[in-house]
Scaffold this active site. Structure first.
Site, mmCIF file in Angstrom:
data_model
loop_
_atom_site.group_PDB
_atom_site.id
_atom_site.type_symbol
_atom_site.label_atom_id
_atom_site.label_comp_id
_atom_site.label_asym_id
_atom_site.label_seq_id
_atom_site.Cartn_x
_atom_site.Cartn_y
_atom_site.Cartn_z
ATOM 1 N N SER A 127 40.881 35.153 50.519
ATOM 2 C CA SER A 127 40.193 35.043 49.191
ATOM 3 C C SER A 127 39.985 33.415 48.637
ATOM 4 O O SER A 127 40.863 32.821 49.193
ATOM 5 C CB SER A 127 41.327 35.844 48.181
ATOM 6 O OG SER A 127 40.894 35.610 46.773
ATOM 7 N N TYR A 152 50.409 38.308 45.187
ATOM 8 C CA TYR A 152 49.256 38.704 46.262
ATOM 9 C C TYR A 152 48.561 37.595 46.575
ATOM 10 O O TYR A 152 48.079 37.508 47.776
ATOM 11 C CB TYR A 152 48.247 39.251 45.097
ATOM 12 C CG TYR A 152 46.746 39.540 45.761
ATOM 13 C CD1 TYR A 152 46.574 40.466 46.727
ATOM 14 C CD2 TYR A 152 45.753 38.776 45.373
ATOM 15 C CE1 TYR A 152 45.343 40.733 47.296
ATOM 16 C CE2 TYR A 152 44.622 38.845 45.730
ATOM 17 C CZ TYR A 152 44.313 39.819 46.725
ATOM 18 O OH TYR A 152 43.228 40.033 47.519
ATOM 19 N N LYS A 156 47.992 36.200 50.997
ATOM 20 C CA LYS A 156 46.908 35.668 51.543
ATOM 21 C C LYS A 156 46.983 34.200 52.070
ATOM 22 O O LYS A 156 46.540 34.010 53.241
ATOM 23 C CB LYS A 156 45.523 35.536 50.502
ATOM 24 C CG LYS A 156 45.020 36.902 50.218
ATOM 25 C CD LYS A 156 44.573 37.852 50.907
ATOM 26 C CE LYS A 156 44.070 39.196 50.719
ATOM 27 N NZ LYS A 156 43.964 40.272 51.475
HETATM 28 P P1 NAD Z 1 40.405 48.524 48.332
HETATM 29 O O1 NAD Z 1 41.881 48.648 47.967
HETATM 30 O O2 NAD Z 1 39.408 49.237 47.932
HETATM 31 O O3 NAD Z 1 40.525 48.641 49.827
HETATM 32 C C1 NAD Z 1 41.694 48.378 50.628
HETATM 33 C C2 NAD Z 1 42.071 49.900 51.616
HETATM 34 O O4 NAD Z 1 43.376 49.461 52.337
HETATM 35 C C3 NAD Z 1 42.377 50.936 50.419
HETATM 36 O O5 NAD Z 1 41.440 52.172 50.900
HETATM 37 C C4 NAD Z 1 43.656 51.349 50.755
HETATM 38 O O6 NAD Z 1 43.891 52.639 50.826
HETATM 39 C C5 NAD Z 1 44.243 50.890 52.197
HETATM 40 N N1 NAD Z 1 45.426 50.588 52.390
HETATM 41 C C6 NAD Z 1 46.218 49.439 51.820
HETATM 42 N N2 NAD Z 1 47.428 49.465 52.471
HETATM 43 C C7 NAD Z 1 47.346 50.092 53.567
HETATM 44 C C8 NAD Z 1 48.117 50.215 54.713
HETATM 45 N N3 NAD Z 1 49.487 49.739 54.787
HETATM 46 N N4 NAD Z 1 47.782 51.096 55.667
HETATM 47 C C9 NAD Z 1 46.679 51.556 55.702
HETATM 48 N N5 NAD Z 1 45.623 51.213 54.710
HETATM 49 C C10 NAD Z 1 45.987 50.837 53.693
HETATM 50 O O7 NAD Z 1 40.486 46.873 48.303
HETATM 51 P P2 NAD Z 1 38.817 46.115 48.608
HETATM 52 O O8 NAD Z 1 38.226 45.438 47.456
HETATM 53 O O9 NAD Z 1 38.098 46.844 49.401
HETATM 54 O O10 NAD Z 1 39.534 44.775 49.428
HETATM 55 C C11 NAD Z 1 39.864 44.777 50.824
HETATM 56 C C12 NAD Z 1 40.553 43.573 51.235
HETATM 57 O O11 NAD Z 1 39.637 42.349 50.617
HETATM 58 C C13 NAD Z 1 41.859 43.389 50.882
HETATM 59 O O12 NAD Z 1 42.561 42.692 51.892
HETATM 60 C C14 NAD Z 1 41.819 42.385 49.514
HETATM 61 O O13 NAD Z 1 42.690 41.862 49.602
HETATM 62 C C15 NAD Z 1 40.527 41.556 50.018
HETATM 63 N N6 NAD Z 1 39.947 40.952 49.109
HETATM 64 C C16 NAD Z 1 39.415 41.710 47.923
HETATM 65 C C17 NAD Z 1 38.695 41.195 46.979
HETATM 66 C C18 NAD Z 1 38.113 41.991 45.938
HETATM 67 O O14 NAD Z 1 37.915 41.158 44.972
HETATM 68 N N7 NAD Z 1 37.846 43.203 46.158
HETATM 69 C C19 NAD Z 1 38.548 39.675 46.835
HETATM 70 C C20 NAD Z 1 39.183 38.712 47.833
HETATM 71 C C21 NAD Z 1 39.900 39.559 49.218
HETATM 72 N N1 UFG Z 2 37.225 39.226 32.695
HETATM 73 C C1 UFG Z 2 36.805 39.644 31.478
HETATM 74 N N2 UFG Z 2 37.043 40.769 30.739
HETATM 75 C C2 UFG Z 2 37.570 41.755 31.436
HETATM 76 C C3 UFG Z 2 37.768 41.449 32.968
HETATM 77 C C4 UFG Z 2 37.776 40.209 33.416
HETATM 78 O O1 UFG Z 2 36.285 38.697 30.590
HETATM 79 O O2 UFG Z 2 37.972 42.834 31.075
HETATM 80 C C5 UFG Z 2 36.733 37.999 33.178
HETATM 81 C C6 UFG Z 2 37.898 37.088 33.681
HETATM 82 O O3 UFG Z 2 38.649 36.313 32.763
HETATM 83 C C7 UFG Z 2 37.405 36.328 34.841
HETATM 84 C C8 UFG Z 2 35.839 37.121 35.163
HETATM 85 O O4 UFG Z 2 35.844 37.850 34.214
HETATM 86 O O5 UFG Z 2 36.705 35.082 34.203
HETATM 87 C C9 UFG Z 2 36.348 37.731 36.514
HETATM 88 O O6 UFG Z 2 37.366 38.519 36.495
HETATM 89 P P1 UFG Z 2 37.973 39.396 37.579
HETATM 90 O O7 UFG Z 2 39.324 40.254 37.229
HETATM 91 O O8 UFG Z 2 36.816 40.423 37.930
HETATM 92 O O9 UFG Z 2 38.069 38.627 38.944
HETATM 93 P P2 UFG Z 2 39.074 37.311 39.353
HETATM 94 O O10 UFG Z 2 38.167 36.215 39.334
HETATM 95 O O11 UFG Z 2 40.134 37.088 38.253
HETATM 96 O O12 UFG Z 2 39.833 38.006 40.301
HETATM 97 C C10 UFG Z 2 39.254 38.605 41.637
HETATM 98 C C11 UFG Z 2 40.186 39.375 42.304
HETATM 99 C C12 UFG Z 2 41.351 38.460 43.040
HETATM 100 C C13 UFG Z 2 40.656 37.746 44.005
HETATM 101 C C14 UFG Z 2 39.506 36.841 43.117
HETATM 102 C C15 UFG Z 2 38.897 35.941 44.312
HETATM 103 O O13 UFG Z 2 40.958 40.275 41.251
HETATM 104 O O14 UFG Z 2 42.088 39.496 43.784
HETATM 105 O O15 UFG Z 2 38.747 37.751 42.564
HETATM 106 O O16 UFG Z 2 38.230 36.547 45.310
HETATM 107 F F1 UFG Z 2 41.671 36.953 44.621
#
Ligand code: NAD
Ligand code: UFG
Length: 342
Positions: A127, A152, A156
């Site tokens: 991330s 969290y 990473k």
């Molecule tokens: P998500 O929660 O939709 O998907 C993760 C999946 O992993 C879920 O289906 C959950 O049930 C499964 N899971 C969790 N722990 C497990 C375990 N121990 N064994 C088997 N399954 C398990 O999340 P996502 O948004 O699809 O994110 C996927 C990956 O990308 C994650 O590693 C997350 O940290 C990373 N990531 C997400 C974002 C974001 O904003 N969505 C940003 C940066 C990184």
């Molecule tokens: N925001 C609002 N109102 C809301 C929710 C969010 O104004 O109700 C704003 C936040 O302040 C931020 C922007 O929208 O400025 C984006 O917020 P998100 O929570 O959607 O995303 P973040 O950038 O805070 O974080 C996300 C994931 C993290 C990840 C990161 C980078 O939650 O896990 O993106 O990938 F690490």
């Protein structure tokens, strides 16, 4: 013969979209997911889009015996994409051990089993959170890693280090670390998307739920930042574009013998958008108003961050394609589907 890929967390948000793109590209997919944050019905959506139902194992990646059994019963897995993780920043502050145990044990188990079962490469979901508040935008992969602001985020950073140390030790594996910026949107078919569980913490699901009337209004967390309109800036990347990058990364690891054993890529568009700009893009794309008010800053928020995606553009030959309005229209179509509006 088709190459077989293990997708952990494959019924989740990014994992399901990536499974679709892997299958479209001709890979066989085996999914393991414990359904802690997703639903088995996602497999129906994947099948409806691609015509193929991936092999599904309901199991927990923190249990090494479950994983070993999976590799024994599905011989020939060549690559892994590790999405399985807990991902709620706020919850990680409340329950740090859950996050360290789930995210790190999952990775360690996979790495440990890879040589034993002849798995060549692992793509890891990292991330942009590893960069903290950038000194300079756009930010590239050489920028310093800043101290994590949540357990969290720390998982990473530690995961990236574990992979690097393991490869340095001579383990016969390769890895690509993908640093995602802000994934948003849904598949254009609206058959898969981000499943809303409880009150959304992230901007786009909150925004679409507000537009659908499920939430009264969206709060913009602060308009007094040092940005043109005062709201925070992020690099919002369409989930289908993001999914496609995983297919390219996997192909590179498996087919190309000359690449470095560990490579890191930013996955973003290269464009920063403010919260207020994103709301406007949604309203313009859909014609649906988003009731919103300006509220307090959210603790721990980064002011502005967007990617320099040049390395991914040049080395992977991958560039984000989606127009933000199409992405917002897809997010809305998905919201309408899950809230029964069509
Ligand atoms: P998500 O929660 O939709 O998907 C993760 C999946 O992993 C879920 O289906 C959950 O049930 C499964 N899971 C969790 N722990 C497990 C375990 N121990 N064994 C088997 N399954 C398990 O999340 P996502 O948004 O699809 O994110 C996927 C990956 O990308 C994650 O590693 C997350 O940290 C990373 N990531 C997400 C974002 C974001 O904003 N969505 C940003 C940066 C990184
Ligand atoms: N925001 C609002 N109102 C809301 C929710 C969010 O104004 O109700 C704003 C936040 O302040 C931020 C922007 O929208 O400025 C984006 O917020 P998100 O929570 O959607 O995303 P973040 O950038 O805070 O974080 C996300 C994931 C993290 C990840 C990161 C980078 O939650 O896990 O993106 O990938 F690490």
């Amino acid at each position: 013969m088709k190459e077989k890929i293990l997708v952990t967390g494959g019924t989740g948000y990014i994992g399901s979209h990536t499974t679709v793109e892997l299958q479209n590209a001709g890979y066989d997919v085996v999914i393991i997911d414990n359904l802690s944050n997703s639903n088995e019905s996602v497999l129906d959506g994947i099948q409806a889009i691609t015509g193929i139902r991936p092999v599904f194992v309901k199991g927990d990646c923190t249990d090494i015996d479950t994983l070993r059994k999976l590799f024994e019963e599905n011989p020939g897995i060549k690559g892994i994409i590790n999405f399985a993780a807990s991902k709620a920043v706020g919850e990680s502050v409340q329950k740090p051990l859950l996050y360290y145990r789930n995210n790190l044990n999952t990775l360690i188990n996979l790495l440990e089993l890879m040589p034993e079962f002849g798995v060549k490469g692992i793509v890891f979901s990292s991330s942009c959170t590893v960069y903290g508040e950038p000194d300079l935008n756009p930010i590239d992969e050489t920028a310093p890693i800043k101290p994590a602001t949540s357990p969290y985020g720390n998982t990473k950073q530690i995961s990236e280090e574990i992979i690097e140390d393991y490869v340095k030790s001579g383990a016969p594996i390769k890895s690509i670390l993908l640093r995602y910026f802000n994934p948003i949107g849904a598949h254009p078919s609206a058959l898969i998307g981000e499943l809303p569980l409880g009150v959304p913490q992230n901007l786009v699901p909150y925004l679409t739920q507000t537009a659908a009337g499920i939430r009264k209004e969206l709060t913009v967390f602060g308009d007094d930042y040092n940005t043109p309109d005062g709201s925070c800036i992020r690099d919002y990347i369409d989930v289908v574009d993001l999914a496609k990058a995983h297919v390219i990364a996997m192909k590179r690891m498996l087919d190309n013998n000359d690449t470095d054993p560990v490579e890191i890529f930013n996955l973003g568009t290269g464009n920063g958008l403010s919260v207020l700009q994103l709301i406007k893009a949604f309203e313009e794309a859909t014609g649906v108003p988003v009731p919103h008010k300006i509220g307090q800053r959210r603790a721990g928020d980064i002011e502005k961050i967007w990617a320099d995606p040049k390395k991914a553009n040049q080395v992977l030959g991958w560039t984000a394609q989606a127009d933000i309005k199409d992405t917002m229209a897809n997010a809305w179509r998905w919201q309408c589907r899950v809230s029964g509006k069509n």
